[in-house]
Design an enzyme around this catalytic site. Structure first.
Site, PDB file in Angstrom:
ATOM      1  N   HIS A  16       0.852  -1.190   0.000  1.00 36.02           N
ATOM      2  CA  HIS A  16       0.000   0.000   0.000  1.00 36.02           C
ATOM      3  C   HIS A  16       0.891   1.243   0.000  1.00 36.02           C
ATOM      4  O   HIS A  16       1.923   1.274   0.683  1.00 36.02           O
ATOM      5  CB  HIS A  16      -0.899  -0.011   1.239  1.00 36.02           C
ATOM      6  CG  HIS A  16      -1.884   1.097   1.298  1.00 36.02           C
ATOM      7  ND1 HIS A  16      -1.546   2.374   1.673  1.00 36.02           N
ATOM      8  CD2 HIS A  16      -3.214   1.133   1.019  1.00 36.02           C
ATOM      9  CE1 HIS A  16      -2.621   3.146   1.629  1.00 36.02           C
ATOM     10  NE2 HIS A  16      -3.651   2.404   1.218  1.00 36.02           N
ATOM     11  N   ASP A  18       0.912   4.195   1.398  1.00 36.35           N
ATOM     12  CA  ASP A  18       1.267   4.776   2.694  1.00 36.35           C
ATOM     13  C   ASP A  18       2.257   3.893   3.445  1.00 36.35           C
ATOM     14  O   ASP A  18       3.195   4.380   4.083  1.00 36.35           O
ATOM     15  CB  ASP A  18       0.018   4.978   3.554  1.00 36.35           C
ATOM     16  CG  ASP A  18      -0.909   6.051   3.003  1.00 36.35           C
ATOM     17  OD1 ASP A  18      -0.418   7.001   2.365  1.00 36.35           O
ATOM     18  OD2 ASP A  18      -2.141   5.938   3.204  1.00 36.35           O
ATOM     19  N   LYS A  19       2.071   2.589   3.362  1.00 34.00           N
ATOM     20  CA  LYS A  19       2.986   1.673   4.042  1.00 34.00           C
ATOM     21  C   LYS A  19       4.342   1.624   3.348  1.00 34.00           C
ATOM     22  O   LYS A  19       5.382   1.423   3.988  1.00 34.00           O
ATOM     23  CB  LYS A  19       2.366   0.283   4.127  1.00 34.00           C
ATOM     24  CG  LYS A  19       1.433   0.129   5.294  1.00 34.00           C
ATOM     25  CD  LYS A  19       2.206   0.085   6.588  1.00 34.00           C
ATOM     26  CE  LYS A  19       1.561   0.970   7.625  1.00 34.00           C
ATOM     27  NZ  LYS A  19       2.478   1.450   8.636  1.00 34.00           N
ATOM     28  N   GLU A  44      10.559  11.829   6.451  1.00 32.00           N
ATOM     29  CA  GLU A  44       9.234  11.683   5.839  1.00 32.00           C
ATOM     30  C   GLU A  44       9.418  11.271   4.383  1.00 32.00           C
ATOM     31  O   GLU A  44      10.354  11.709   3.708  1.00 32.00           O
ATOM     32  CB  GLU A  44       8.468  13.013   5.884  1.00 32.00           C
ATOM     33  CG  GLU A  44       8.456  13.694   7.244  1.00 32.00           C
ATOM     34  CD  GLU A  44       7.521  13.032   8.229  1.00 32.00           C
ATOM     35  OE1 GLU A  44       6.675  12.229   7.784  1.00 32.00           O
ATOM     36  OE2 GLU A  44       7.635  13.306   9.440  1.00 32.00           O
ATOM     37  N   GLU A  57      14.600  15.908   8.661  1.00 34.20           N
ATOM     38  CA  GLU A  57      15.763  16.502   9.314  1.00 34.20           C
ATOM     39  C   GLU A  57      16.630  15.412   9.942  1.00 34.20           C
ATOM     40  O   GLU A  57      16.123  14.435  10.481  1.00 34.20           O
ATOM     41  CB  GLU A  57      15.326  17.477  10.413  1.00 34.20           C
ATOM     42  CG  GLU A  57      14.462  18.634   9.926  1.00 34.20           C
ATOM     43  CD  GLU A  57      13.014  18.243   9.748  1.00 34.20           C
ATOM     44  OE1 GLU A  57      12.421  18.629   8.709  1.00 34.20           O
ATOM     45  OE2 GLU A  57      12.487  17.536  10.609  1.00 34.20           O
ATOM     46  N   LYS A 166      -5.813  -4.162   0.896  1.00 40.16           N
ATOM     47  CA  LYS A 166      -6.381  -3.798   2.187  1.00 40.16           C
ATOM     48  C   LYS A 166      -7.255  -4.940   2.694  1.00 40.16           C
ATOM     49  O   LYS A 166      -7.776  -5.725   1.911  1.00 40.16           O
ATOM     50  CB  LYS A 166      -7.261  -2.545   2.072  1.00 40.16           C
ATOM     51  CG  LYS A 166      -6.557  -1.249   1.769  1.00 40.16           C
ATOM     52  CD  LYS A 166      -7.570  -0.104   1.771  1.00 40.16           C
ATOM     53  CE  LYS A 166      -6.916   1.244   1.577  1.00 40.16           C
ATOM     54  NZ  LYS A 166      -7.898   2.361   1.668  1.00 40.16           N
ATOM     55  N   PHE A 231      -9.277  -4.185  -9.573  1.00 42.96           N
ATOM     56  CA  PHE A 231      -8.225  -3.463  -8.854  1.00 42.96           C
ATOM     57  C   PHE A 231      -6.888  -3.799  -9.519  1.00 42.96           C
ATOM     58  O   PHE A 231      -6.051  -4.493  -8.960  1.00 42.96           O
ATOM     59  CB  PHE A 231      -8.231  -3.877  -7.377  1.00 42.96           C
ATOM     60  CG  PHE A 231      -7.327  -3.075  -6.472  1.00 42.96           C
ATOM     61  CD1 PHE A 231      -6.570  -1.989  -6.924  1.00 42.96           C
ATOM     62  CD2 PHE A 231      -7.223  -3.404  -5.128  1.00 42.96           C
ATOM     63  CE1 PHE A 231      -5.752  -1.273  -6.084  1.00 42.96           C
ATOM     64  CE2 PHE A 231      -6.402  -2.704  -4.263  1.00 42.96           C
ATOM     65  CZ  PHE A 231      -5.663  -1.643  -4.740  1.00 42.96           C
ATOM     66  N   ASP A 239      -2.592   5.894  -6.177  1.00 47.27           N
ATOM     67  CA  ASP A 239      -2.824   6.803  -5.055  1.00 47.27           C
ATOM     68  C   ASP A 239      -1.480   7.166  -4.438  1.00 47.27           C
ATOM     69  O   ASP A 239      -0.598   6.310  -4.306  1.00 47.27           O
ATOM     70  CB  ASP A 239      -3.719   6.134  -4.008  1.00 47.27           C
ATOM     71  CG  ASP A 239      -4.244   7.103  -2.961  1.00 47.27           C
ATOM     72  OD1 ASP A 239      -4.074   8.319  -3.129  1.00 47.27           O
ATOM     73  OD2 ASP A 239      -4.828   6.630  -1.968  1.00 47.27           O
ATOM     74  N   ALA A 240      -1.314   8.412  -4.051  1.00 45.45           N
ATOM     75  CA  ALA A 240      -0.078   8.830  -3.386  1.00 45.45           C
ATOM     76  C   ALA A 240       0.001   8.212  -1.995  1.00 45.45           C
ATOM     77  O   ALA A 240      -1.007   7.890  -1.365  1.00 45.45           O
ATOM     78  CB  ALA A 240      -0.024  10.352  -3.286  1.00 45.45           C
ATOM     79  N   ARG A 245       0.467   8.032   7.646  1.00 46.21           N
ATOM     80  CA  ARG A 245      -0.948   8.231   7.327  1.00 46.21           C
ATOM     81  C   ARG A 245      -1.793   7.003   7.668  1.00 46.21           C
ATOM     82  O   ARG A 245      -2.973   6.960   7.331  1.00 46.21           O
ATOM     83  CB  ARG A 245      -1.106   8.598   5.849  1.00 46.21           C
ATOM     84  CG  ARG A 245      -2.364   9.410   5.583  1.00 46.21           C
ATOM     85  CD  ARG A 245      -2.327  10.174   4.296  1.00 46.21           C
ATOM     86  NE  ARG A 245      -2.149   9.329   3.119  1.00 46.21           N
ATOM     87  CZ  ARG A 245      -2.230   9.786   1.870  1.00 46.21           C
ATOM     88  NH1 ARG A 245      -2.478  11.072   1.654  1.00 46.21           N
ATOM     89  NH2 ARG A 245      -2.035   8.977   0.846  1.00 46.21           N
ATOM     90  N   LYS A 246      -1.210   6.030   8.323  1.00 44.33           N
ATOM     91  CA  LYS A 246      -1.963   4.842   8.733  1.00 44.33           C
ATOM     92  C   LYS A 246      -1.770   4.594  10.227  1.00 44.33           C
ATOM     93  O   LYS A 246      -1.427   3.500  10.671  1.00 44.33           O
ATOM     94  CB  LYS A 246      -1.517   3.627   7.910  1.00 44.33           C
ATOM     95  CG  LYS A 246      -2.035   3.652   6.480  1.00 44.33           C
ATOM     96  CD  LYS A 246      -3.547   3.430   6.432  1.00 44.33           C
ATOM     97  CE  LYS A 246      -4.123   3.509   5.025  1.00 44.33           C
ATOM     98  NZ  LYS A 246      -4.249   4.894   4.548  1.00 44.33           N
ATOM     99  N   LYS A 266      11.103   8.157  12.807  1.00 41.60           N
ATOM    100  CA  LYS A 266      11.502   8.934  13.986  1.00 41.60           C
ATOM    101  C   LYS A 266      12.391   8.104  14.897  1.00 41.60           C
ATOM    102  O   LYS A 266      12.052   6.964  15.236  1.00 41.60           O
ATOM    103  CB  LYS A 266      10.261   9.382  14.763  1.00 41.60           C
ATOM    104  CG  LYS A 266       9.340  10.297  13.969  1.00 41.60           C
ATOM    105  CD  LYS A 266       8.087  10.640  14.756  1.00 41.60           C
ATOM    106  CE  LYS A 266       7.146  11.528  13.942  1.00 41.60           C
ATOM    107  NZ  LYS A 266       5.898  11.827  14.652  1.00 41.60           N
ATOM    108  N   LYS A 270      12.102  10.789  19.955  1.00 43.71           N
ATOM    109  CA  LYS A 270      10.774  11.324  19.647  1.00 43.71           C
ATOM    110  C   LYS A 270       9.740  10.485  20.386  1.00 43.71           C
ATOM    111  O   LYS A 270       9.508   9.317  20.059  1.00 43.71           O
ATOM    112  CB  LYS A 270      10.485  11.286  18.147  1.00 43.71           C
ATOM    113  CG  LYS A 270      11.088  12.437  17.350  1.00 43.71           C
ATOM    114  CD  LYS A 270      12.574  12.317  17.201  1.00 43.71           C
ATOM    115  CE  LYS A 270      13.135  13.371  16.242  1.00 43.71           C
ATOM    116  NZ  LYS A 270      14.610  13.312  16.184  1.00 43.71           N
ATOM    117  N   ASP A 272       6.616  10.514  20.368  1.00 45.88           N
ATOM    118  CA  ASP A 272       5.516   9.980  19.567  1.00 45.88           C
ATOM    119  C   ASP A 272       5.683   8.483  19.395  1.00 45.88           C
ATOM    120  O   ASP A 272       4.708   7.730  19.430  1.00 45.88           O
ATOM    121  CB  ASP A 272       5.486  10.630  18.174  1.00 45.88           C
ATOM    122  CG  ASP A 272       4.795  11.972  18.158  1.00 45.88           C
ATOM    123  OD1 ASP A 272       4.031  12.246  19.093  1.00 45.88           O
ATOM    124  OD2 ASP A 272       5.023  12.746  17.212  1.00 45.88           O
TER     125      ASP A 272
END
Length: 385
Positions: A16, A18-19, A44, A57, A166, A231, A239-240, A245-246, A266, A270, A272
């Site tokens: 996918h 995003d992955k 990123e 960075e 998915k 598909f 799709d970008a 985003r997941k 990260k 971090k 997060d």
């Protein structure tokens, strides 16, 4: 009267978009942290039709061959043919990495020698007793389906599958206990020449029925296999994809709150990332100790501040101990400063690309230290003394 409801969670395959972005970001992190454990990394990635952009960075003396790393990740995922819409050999890759701000860095690497949190934010950890992995059943099964899609594609069992895909699993609960599967949705990219009938039968028999435990299978499950009917165009061509985003796929599938921060790319200063790992570690040990059947932990941090500014415990009415007692136990037994988490969980290792597909939690055979339950005896002794 029993309380009945249906809860649904989603997972996506490693192909996918995003992955893909998450895995590229974490592969770069792994490369750097293996050579420079003190590096500060925030990477990123964007993938789209025919190209990949790497931004973010760094603070490190290590040179990382960004393009080569990205191409190798794309190759491993399976985008090895231009007919798939994306090819690791021909994709354009742009490196836009910059140097970490000195203003941020001075809050992390403090003159006192302490390690401050790399950002402010809130993180949640969760564990429940409904599966042996102490994870919610819907997200666990959704991950098993998407991982199986990749397995049968790569080993040639279903050679007509392509990397993007998915899965979504809806589970029926009665009084908080999962009792049956209600609906399974799978959308998988495929070759142009395979019929929908063959695809549907193959996905049900070779994927879904292979990973869902037999006690949850029954004749009335609703299956939606490629419900649009086609598909073929998928991956970055369709799709970008963006790093981070997941976030619900990465965590608990919506079964508990989420602080909003993504993990991939990260380094563990971090919070997060490291704070969310620590919160899962604490919650899982509490449930393993049978202090509660279900636990949510919230941690909050301020940038440059060493200790969390707050710790919240919610046992959802499943514990004989009150939350204040458990919070006191956590503060006594667990060092939740960034340095304490990094040391306890041994986070300065190149383990992160493995986390970037099929979930960061509940994968006990992957060597993720936050899945260990090695603090159970201490918790029991503290709370029951």
């Amino acid at each position: 009267m029993p309380k009945e409801y249906i809860f649904t969670s989603e997972s996506v395959t490693e192909g996918h978009p995003d992955k893909m972005a998450d895995q590229i970001s974490d592969a770069i992190l792994d490369y750097i942290i293996e050579r420079d454990p003190t590096a500060r990394v925030a990477v990123e990635t964007l993938v789209s039709n025919g190209f990949c952009v790497i931004a973010g960075e760094l603070k490190t003396e290590t040179y990382a061959p960004m393009q080569e790393i990205a191409r190798e990740v794309i190759r491993e995922i399976g985008y090895t043919n231009a007919s798939f819409g994306f090819d690791y050999r021909s994709a354009g890759i742009l490196n836009g990495i910059g140097e970490q701000s000195s203003d941020v860095n001075q809050g992390v690497d403090q003159e006192s020698g302490e390690l401050g949190a790399g950002d402010q934010g809130i993180m949640f950890g969760y564990a429940c007793s409904e599966t042996p992995e102490l994870m919610p059943l819907p997200i666990l099964l959704a991950h098993k389906i998407t991982a199986k899609l990749a397995e049968v594609r790569k080993n040639g069992t279903l050679p007509f599958l392509r990397p993007d895909g998915k899965a979504q699993v809806s589970v029926k609960y009665v009084d908080g206990i999962p009792v049956a599967i209600d609906t399974v949705v799978v959308s998988t990219q495929h070759n142009d020449d395979v019929s929908q009938e063959i695809l549907r039968e193959a996905v049900i028999t070779e994927v879904i029925e292979e990973v869902i435990p037999k006690e949850y299978l029954h004749d009335d499950i609703t299956y939606h296999i490629n419900p649009t009917g086609r598909f073929v165009i998928g991956g970055p061509q369709g799709d970008a994809g963006l790093t981070g985003r997941k976030i619900m796929v990465d965590t608990y599938g919506g079964s508990c709150s989420h602080g909003g921060g993504a993990f991939s790319g990260k380094d563990p200063t971090k919070v997060d990332r490291s704070g969310a790992y620590a919160a899962r570690y604490v919650a899982k040990n509490l449930v393993s100790a049978k202090i509660a059947k279900r636990v949510t932990i919230q941690l909050a941090y301020a940038i440059g501040v060493v200790q969390p500014v707050s710790i919240m415990v919610d046992t959802h009415g499943t514990s004989d101990f009150n939350e204040l007692q458990i919070e006191t136990c956590i503060r006594k037994l667990f060092d939740l400063s960034p340095a304490g988490i990094i040391k306890e969980l041994n986070l300065l290792r190149p383990i992160y690309k493995k986390t970037a597909s099929y979930g960061h939690f509940g994968r006990e055979k992957m060597g993720f230290s936050w899945e260990e339950t090695n603090r159970v005896t201490e918790i029991i002794n503290y709370l029951k003394m």
